[in-house]
Design an enzyme around this catalytic site. Structure first.
Site, PDB file in Angstrom:
ATOM      1  N   CYS A 126      42.430  32.664  39.254  1.00  0.00           N
ATOM      2  CA  CYS A 126      41.069  32.855  38.749  1.00  0.00           C
ATOM      3  C   CYS A 126      40.192  31.623  38.967  1.00  0.00           C
ATOM      4  CB  CYS A 126      41.073  33.250  37.274  1.00  0.00           C
ATOM      5  SG  CYS A 126      42.009  32.148  36.192  1.00  0.00           S
ATOM      6  N   HIS A 156      41.776  32.375  31.072  1.00  0.00           N
ATOM      7  CA  HIS A 156      41.118  32.945  32.243  1.00  0.00           C
ATOM      8  C   HIS A 156      39.818  32.203  32.522  1.00  0.00           C
ATOM      9  CE1 HIS A 156      40.119  35.912  35.230  1.00  0.00           C
ATOM     10  NE2 HIS A 156      39.090  36.387  34.549  1.00  0.00           N
ATOM     11  N   ASP A 180      33.667  37.926  37.097  1.00  0.00           N
ATOM     12  CA  ASP A 180      35.020  37.938  36.548  1.00  0.00           C
ATOM     13  C   ASP A 180      35.950  38.516  37.601  1.00  0.00           C
ATOM     14  OD1 ASP A 180      37.420  38.381  35.212  1.00  0.00           O
ATOM     15  OD2 ASP A 180      36.456  39.012  33.357  1.00  0.00           O
TER      16      ASP A 180
END
Length: 201
Positions: free
Chosen positions: A160, A93, A110
């Site tokens: 992401c 991630h 995030d």
């Protein structure tokens, strides 16, 4: 016979393989070369007050501590910048850390809504050690870390890296983060063109 590898060269000698650019195809995970290339473009847009770290910086910091990255910014006056942007590879991630230098504030972005306290603590420790190393007494303590919750979030598993690049661009340009998951295909196409042309569009 070894198969020839196609590459695309930019004016800054950043060689992006075709395979790198293919990570900008729909639903693919962006790799280090693409993120570093894009963050280079962001740095070049505001070189006097924005500095972008390499994607390998945080990984090295985790593995070897401050001594492992002590010389990474020896030619950069990071405490004279307004903003530091740190792309973070956390397992499978990508996240982003923003350092508002003069306010001594860190923010973690995030796109999955995570709150990684260890990440913020490591970066605060790095900044304190770096300030001590450089004799920047004003920056050896007093840092605060926060998790940004009022940001766009991803709805798929592979976007992401694109979110991180767009968070960083909004920060660099001082504009609202008013994009969403539906904008990802557009951003992937735009980023491909920006990397090929070596300029932000």
């Amino acid at each position: 016979m070894k198969q020839a590898t196609s590459s695309v060269s930019s004016p800054r000698k950043l060689d992006l393989e075709v395979a790198d650019l293919m990570t900008l195809a729909p639903h693919e995970w962006l790799n280090d070369n693409v993120l570093n290339g894009y963050f280079d473009l962001l740095s070049e847009a505001r070189p006097d007050d924005v500095y972008c770290f390499n994607t390998f910086f945080y990984t090295q910091l985790c593995r070897k501590g401050y001594q492992g990255v002590r010389r990474w910014t020896r030619k950069v006056q990071i405490f004279q910048k307004s903003v530091l942007l740190v792309p973070l590879h956390l397992g499978n991630h990508w996240c982003l850390a923003e350092v508002a230098v003069q306010d001594k504030l860190l923010f973690l972005y995030d796109s999955r809504g995570g709150a990684n306290l260890t990440c913020l603590q490591r970066l605060v420790s790095y900044l304190c050690c770096e300030a001590e190393e450089r004799g920047e007494a004003d920056f050896t303590s007093g840092w605060e870390g926060h998790f940004r919750e009022d940001i766009p979030v991803q709805e798929t598993s592979g976007d992401c890296g694109v979110f991180v690049c767009q968070y960083a661009r909004c920060i660099m340009e001082g504009r609202p983060m008013d994009f969403s998951q539906k904008d990802m295909p557009k951003f992937r196409c735009q980023m491909t063109q920006e990397l090929l042309q070596h300029k932000l569009l």
